[in-house]
Motif scaffolding. Structure first.
Motif, short mmCIF file in Angstrom:
data_model
loop_
_atom_site.label_atom_id
_atom_site.label_comp_id
_atom_site.label_asym_id
_atom_site.label_seq_id
_atom_site.Cartn_x
_atom_site.Cartn_y
_atom_site.Cartn_z
N ASP A 125 0.45 -1.19 -0.33
CA ASP A 125 -0.18 0.30 0.07
C ASP A 125 0.42 1.33 0.15
O ASP A 125 0.29 2.44 -1.31
N ASP A 126 1.72 1.92 0.91
CA ASP A 126 2.57 2.15 0.51
C ASP A 126 3.60 2.09 1.42
O ASP A 126 4.20 0.88 2.01
N PHE A 127 5.13 3.10 1.10
CA PHE A 127 6.57 2.38 0.68
C PHE A 127 7.46 3.82 1.44
O PHE A 127 7.63 4.48 0.34
N ILE A 128 8.15 3.34 1.99
CA ILE A 128 9.49 4.32 2.22
C ILE A 128 10.60 3.52 2.05
O ILE A 128 11.11 2.65 2.96
N PRO A 129 11.11 3.77 0.70
CA PRO A 129 12.63 3.34 0.36
C PRO A 129 13.97 3.06 1.89
O PRO A 129 13.44 3.96 2.21
N ASN A 130 13.92 2.22 2.19
CA ASN A 130 15.52 2.29 3.13
C ASN A 130 15.08 2.62 4.29
O ASN A 130 15.79 2.68 4.56
N SER A 131 13.80 2.57 4.66
CA SER A 131 13.34 2.97 6.18
C SER A 131 13.06 1.57 6.95
O SER A 131 11.89 0.90 6.81
N GLY A 132 14.15 1.57 8.16
CA GLY A 132 13.51 0.45 9.05
C GLY A 132 12.15 0.43 9.73
O GLY A 132 11.73 -0.46 10.30
N ALA A 134 9.70 2.14 8.67
CA ALA A 134 8.49 1.69 7.72
C ALA A 134 7.74 0.13 7.71
O ALA A 134 8.43 -0.33 6.73
N ARG A 135 7.64 0.07 8.27
CA ARG A 135 7.47 -1.89 8.06
C ARG A 135 6.04 -2.18 8.54
O ARG A 135 6.28 -3.22 8.21
N TYR A 136 5.19 -1.30 8.54
CA TYR A 136 3.47 -1.33 8.34
C TYR A 136 2.95 -1.08 7.93
O TYR A 136 3.00 -0.19 7.15
N PHE A 137 2.17 -1.96 6.53
CA PHE A 137 2.15 -1.64 5.86
C PHE A 137 1.12 -2.85 5.02
O PHE A 137 0.65 -3.70 5.06
N ASN A 138 -0.09 -2.07 4.93
CA ASN A 138 -1.55 -3.39 3.70
C ASN A 138 -0.43 -4.07 2.37
O ASN A 138 -0.04 -2.97 2.11
N THR A 175 4.59 3.17 8.69
CA THR A 175 5.67 4.09 10.25
C THR A 175 5.11 3.57 11.92
O THR A 175 5.60 3.62 13.07
N GLN A 176 3.73 3.56 12.00
CA GLN A 176 2.40 3.32 12.58
C GLN A 176 2.46 1.67 12.77
O GLN A 176 1.17 1.80 12.15
N ASN A 177 2.70 1.33 14.15
CA ASN A 177 2.37 -0.13 14.14
C ASN A 177 0.39 0.19 14.54
O ASN A 177 -0.19 0.95 14.63
N SER A 178 -0.11 -1.18 14.37
CA SER A 178 -1.94 -0.86 14.69
C SER A 178 -1.54 -2.96 15.04
O SER A 178 -1.45 -3.58 14.55
N PRO A 179 -2.62 -2.74 16.81
CA PRO A 179 -3.11 -4.10 16.75
C PRO A 179 -4.19 -4.62 15.70
O PRO A 179 -4.41 -5.98 15.74
N ASP A 180 -5.06 -3.73 14.70
CA ASP A 180 -5.63 -4.09 13.56
C ASP A 180 -4.97 -4.77 12.57
O ASP A 180 -5.96 -5.34 11.29
N ARG A 181 -3.65 -4.80 12.55
CA ARG A 181 -3.53 -5.93 11.22
C ARG A 181 -3.40 -6.98 11.19
O ARG A 181 -3.93 -7.91 12.16
N GLU A 251 -4.19 6.74 -0.94
CA GLU A 251 -5.32 6.51 -1.34
C GLU A 251 -4.67 7.00 -3.85
O GLU A 251 -5.25 6.41 -3.80
N GLU A 252 -3.28 7.21 -3.65
CA GLU A 252 -2.92 7.34 -4.60
C GLU A 252 -1.96 6.59 -5.51
O GLU A 252 -2.37 6.58 -6.70
N ARG A 253 -1.68 6.45 -4.95
CA ARG A 253 -1.22 4.59 -5.11
C ARG A 253 -0.22 3.59 -4.58
O ARG A 253 -0.68 3.97 -3.96
N TYR A 254 0.24 2.48 -5.66
CA TYR A 254 0.58 1.51 -4.87
C TYR A 254 2.14 1.10 -5.14
O TYR A 254 2.04 1.62 -6.32
N TYR A 255 2.30 -0.52 -4.84
CA TYR A 255 3.69 -0.56 -5.28
C TYR A 255 3.72 -2.15 -5.74
O TYR A 255 3.22 -2.77 -4.41
N VAL A 256 4.23 -3.07 -6.31
CA VAL A 256 4.46 -4.29 -7.03
C VAL A 256 6.27 -4.67 -7.66
O VAL A 256 6.28 -4.01 -8.14
#
Length: 842
Positions: A125-132, A134-138, A175-181, A251-256
């Motif tokens: 869903d969202d991606f920050i390159p080389n950021s340890g 930023a580990r929480y994404f759909n 960068t924000q964790n969530s128990p809703d994962r 809302e505008e992009r994702y990565y594959v």
């Protein structure tokens, strides 16, 4: 996007089809209508970076467009709570691009694989390159990874097997964790892929090996995301019917792209990426309706000495429940059940011998609590058979005797002893289970089930005979050693050894238990662990347990990287304490208080008067095999815990002596760390490392003595109160932290009676305290209020052997008999703490 589902449900709203079924209603490929086809030849579109947690390794792009993902030495992971991997990726515009990504992966090196290794295709869903951080994404992917459910509905756990993996529930930045994962939509393609694969003692290893080749594809259509495995002319597919699931965090992009994670190397060939405008793609398929059958379950012992018992009932539908006797008459009151809400039902009138009952759930027709695509298969009553066997041996105040050659037909005397499972099944509050000296070669775990409880005044004691220690030899057990799910037990003076890979030798899941004078060693998993069930609420997680005067050493899992000495982690309630304990030569950490973002913070754990040394390698193998090796690991995944490490020593561990492991609010009081990280220059470590990805910290340190670490102490403070950096009772890197001319400016060797870390070993003394024998014990040269000073226990535990059952000396009720009730040994200043007492602030 669908709203997050209740985590207590184990049904996924994901429709799962084999490719042959799907092709009956859709075209076989979108490539005929593609607007563009890109891949290795379109280098400008593709990028390489590390995603999420971890470091090490590289991605090599060859001249012919093939890729090598060298993740050997990479600390990333494909896990249940956070992710990290090497990523070769492109950005996707969801307004103009549906896509198909195909690739062939060959495993080149799997020698370092573990349960968090993986590879395949993934869209995020969202991606920050080389950021340890930023580990929480759909995400949606076709991955060789860990799964809990298969396409055909089989459940359990499989590692390193192909499947369609889906993660959703995140709404904030990566960068924000969530128990809703939520990963319940994920499915393994074939539960029986590589059935029978065994690697050493590991009967459930990751199911890929060097030389394996996997043809995978990931497609985004107007229907959603399609994961597919092409195997020997067969195509297995899972479909997630939510085309917008990766447009939540961005809302505008994702990565594959393509990825590989954690200590393996893969080669990627024959990969291609094609796109099609959504207007030119086929119409979305309607999500099939899923039939859901209501269930009723319970978690309660089937053996008891009592005439009444509380039965917990749990349903996944709204309804009314009642327990019926053998004649079909109501034996209890009727209770209302809600999905996932546990209700206790009082059942009385149990008679000696077998008792049979039936729990009945009648679902409510108008209140189903299911998703729009689900419907109740039936509103017919659901029944659950219950059976309880009632038996008693003697009275409270008496001892049940057990021997290696005892059996279920014994009477519990020394002359006619019971076997261990029978004694555990029927012991009464206020009784002792006394194990004769010898080896007990278990064939399966001894489980103290829920409802098999003592009381605060009259615990059940499981102990070795005063004449000699009993040993639980787990080498023949398929399910581990001792699982304590009951409350108010006192486990005393046992040796537990040789559990098989990933089988717990001693697992504490109950409340208010005392675990004392236990030596657990040479096991295939963590020596002693306190952990509950993540599907249950925090209030049911194990709480107020005391582990005291115990030692754990030389424990290593089959993959030699994930077995600690002591652990209270993942799902732990309040008030758990480790006191006067020693942990050494465990392949992972000495003490582990790991928490996951998906299950949330664990309760505050106190470790005091304890020692961690030489963790990260095993005595028999020496330094030939090195792994994690922190002394005290006090957190995980940036989750707060307020854990307290007090009056304890960490020395000569492979990595850090003390690490917050991203916990943001660790407290240290009077802690000594010496010579940590010196064993391996490459791996290294600090005496004290307090780091986190949390936005704020609340670290507290007083009386720290950190000396001769291979790396400098590292304190990341994001807090208003930074006075710990000027507190002269603290010595970081051997230097006084603040200005106080009355205290030495630096640590010197004469502060210690002995620094012979190779020649002197701590041990548990006769009084139950940790005996350092002069090693790192402070002399008068060392200033007061700095470093650990582990003293004697002024009031040691005393257990007197009760008269045996049938002697007529019991109290006939819940009395004390002729015994001294077990006490939690005091700390070094003589102020005793019981299992339920734990100082929150020192």
């Amino acid at each position: 996007m669908d709203s997050p589902r209740r985590r207590i449900r184990d049904r996924a709203p994901l429709a799962l089809l084999t490719a042959s079924a799907l092709l009956a209603t859709t075209i076989t490929s979108a490539t005929a209508a593609t607007e563009s086809a890109t891949g290795p030849e379109d280098a400008d579109r593709w990028h390489t970076a590390h995603a999420g947690v971890g470091s090490g390794g590289e991605v090599i792009t060859h001249d012919d467009g093939t890729l090598t993902f060298d993740a050997v030495g990479n600390s990333g992971k494909i896990a249940d709570s956070e992710d990290g991997f090497w990523y070769h990726y492109t950005e996707v515009d969801p307004e103009t691009e549906n896509f198909t990504l195909e690739a062939t992966f060959e495993v080149e090196d799997a020698s370092g694989k573990d349960n968090q290794s993986g590879f395949g295709l993934i869209a995020v869903d969202d991606f920050i390159p080389n950021s340890g951080a930023a580990r929480y994404f759909n995400s949606a992917g076709t991955q060789v990874a860990k799964y809990h459910t298969s396409l055909d509905g089989e459940t359990g756990t499989r590692y390193g097997t192909p499947g369609g993996k889906v993660v959703h529930g995140y709404t904030e930045a990566p960068t924000q964790n969530s128990p809703d994962r939520d990963m319940t939509d994920s499915r393994a393609f074939d539960w029986h892929h590589k059935d029978g694969l065994v690697e050493g003692d590991n009967t459930n290893p990751p199911r890929f090996e060097a030389g394996d080749v996997y043809e995978l594809s990931l497609r985004k259509s107007n229907t959603g995301f399609h994961a597919m495995w092409h195997r020997d002319g067969e195509e297995l597919e899972s479909v997630s019917y939510d085309p917008d699931m990766l447009l939540v965090q961005d809302e505008e992009r994702y990565y594959v792209g393509l990825f590989t994670a954690r200590n393996i190397r893969t080669a990627v060939t024959d990969w291609s990426f094609t796109t099609i405008h959504p207007d030119d793609d086929e119409d979305p398929l309607e999500r099939p309706t899923e039939q859901v059958t209501p269930t009723l379950s319970t978690d309660i012992t089937s053996t008891t000495p009592h005439a009444e018992i509380e039965v917990p009932l749990l349903a996944d539908a709204y309804g009314e429940a009642v327990i019926l006797d053998e004649d079909g008459e109501e034996a209890t009151e009727t209770v209302d059940l809600e999905p996932g809400q546990r209700e206790l039902v009082e059942l009385a009138g149990l008679e000696p011998g077998d008792n049979s009952f039936t729990a009945r759930l009648t679902p409510h027709e108008e209140q189903l609590h299911y998703e729009d695509w689900e419907e109740l298969a039936s509103t017919d009553p659901v029944e659950l058979e219950l059976s309880f066997h009632v038996a008693r041996y003697g009275d409270p105040g008496e001892s049940l005797h057990v021997a290696p050659n005892g059996d279920a037909d014994g009477d519990g005397t020394q002359a006619d002893p019971l076997d261990l499972p029978t004694a555990v099944a029927y012991a009464q509050p206020g009784q002792q289970i006394v194990l004769a000296e010898g080896a007990y070669r278990l064939q399966e775990a001894i489980v103290v089930e829920r409802g098999r409880d003592g009381t605060s005044e009259e615990p059940i004691t499981l102990m070795s005979s005063p004449e000699g220690r009993a040993t639980l030899d787990l080498s023949e057990s398929s399910s581990g050693g001792l699982v304590l799910r009951g409350d108010h037990w006192h486990i005393h003076d046992l040796e537990i050894t040789r559990s098989r890979g990933y089988q717990k030798p001693l697992l504490i899941q109950g409340h208010h238990n005392v675990i004392e004078r236990i030596e657990t060693h040479h096991n295939g998993d963590t020596g002693l662990q306190i952990s509950g069930n993540g599907n249950e609420p925090f209030e049911m997680w194990p709480s107020h347990n005391l582990v005291v005067s115990s030692e754990s050493h030389n424990n290593a899992d089959p993959n030699v990287n994930d077995a600690d000495g002591f652990a209270a982690k993942l799902t732990v309630g309040e008030g758990n304490v480790f006191r006067h304990t020693i942990s050494h030569h465990n392949i992972d950490d000495g003490y582990d208080l790991y928490a996951k973002s998906t299950t949330g913070s664990i309760g505050t754990v106190t470790i005091e008067d304890s020692v961690a040394y030489n963790n990260g390698w095993l005595e028999e193998q020496g330094l030939d095999v090195l792994r994690q090796g922190n002394g005290f690991k006090l957190g995980g995944e940036s989750m707060p815990g307020d854990h307290l490490l007090r009056n304890s020593v960490a020395y000569n561990n492979l990595s850090h002596g003390v690490t917050s492991n991203s916990g943001p609010d660790v407290r240290l009081q009077d802690v000594t760390t010496v010579g940590n990280g010196l064993v391996s220059e490459e791996m290294g470590g600090s005496g004290i490392q307090l780091h986190t990805n949390a936005p704020e910290t609340a670290y507290e340190i007083t009386g720290a003595l950190s000396w001769r670490g291979s790396r400098e102490d590292s304190l990341q403070l994001d807090q208003e109160d930074t006075s710990l950096l000027q507190d002269p009772s603290n010595y970081f890197d051997g230097q006084r932290a603040g200005e106080d001319d009355s205290r030495p400016a630096e640590v010197t060797e004469d502060w210690f009676e002995s620094v012979d870390v190779d020649g002197v070993r701590p041990e548990i003394g006769e009084d139950g305290s940790v005996q350092m024998h002069g090693l790192l014990e402070l002399t008068d040269v060392a200033p007061e209020g700095t470093g650990a000073r582990i003293g004697a226990i002024e009031e040691p535990t005393v257990i007197e052997l009760m008269p045996e059952v049938g002697s007529g000396s019991g109290d006939g009720g819940a009395g004390d008999g002729d015994r001294t009730p077990p006490r939690g040994p005091g700390n070094n200043n003589g102020k005793g703490h019981g299992a339920g007492e734990h100082p929150v602030r020192g």
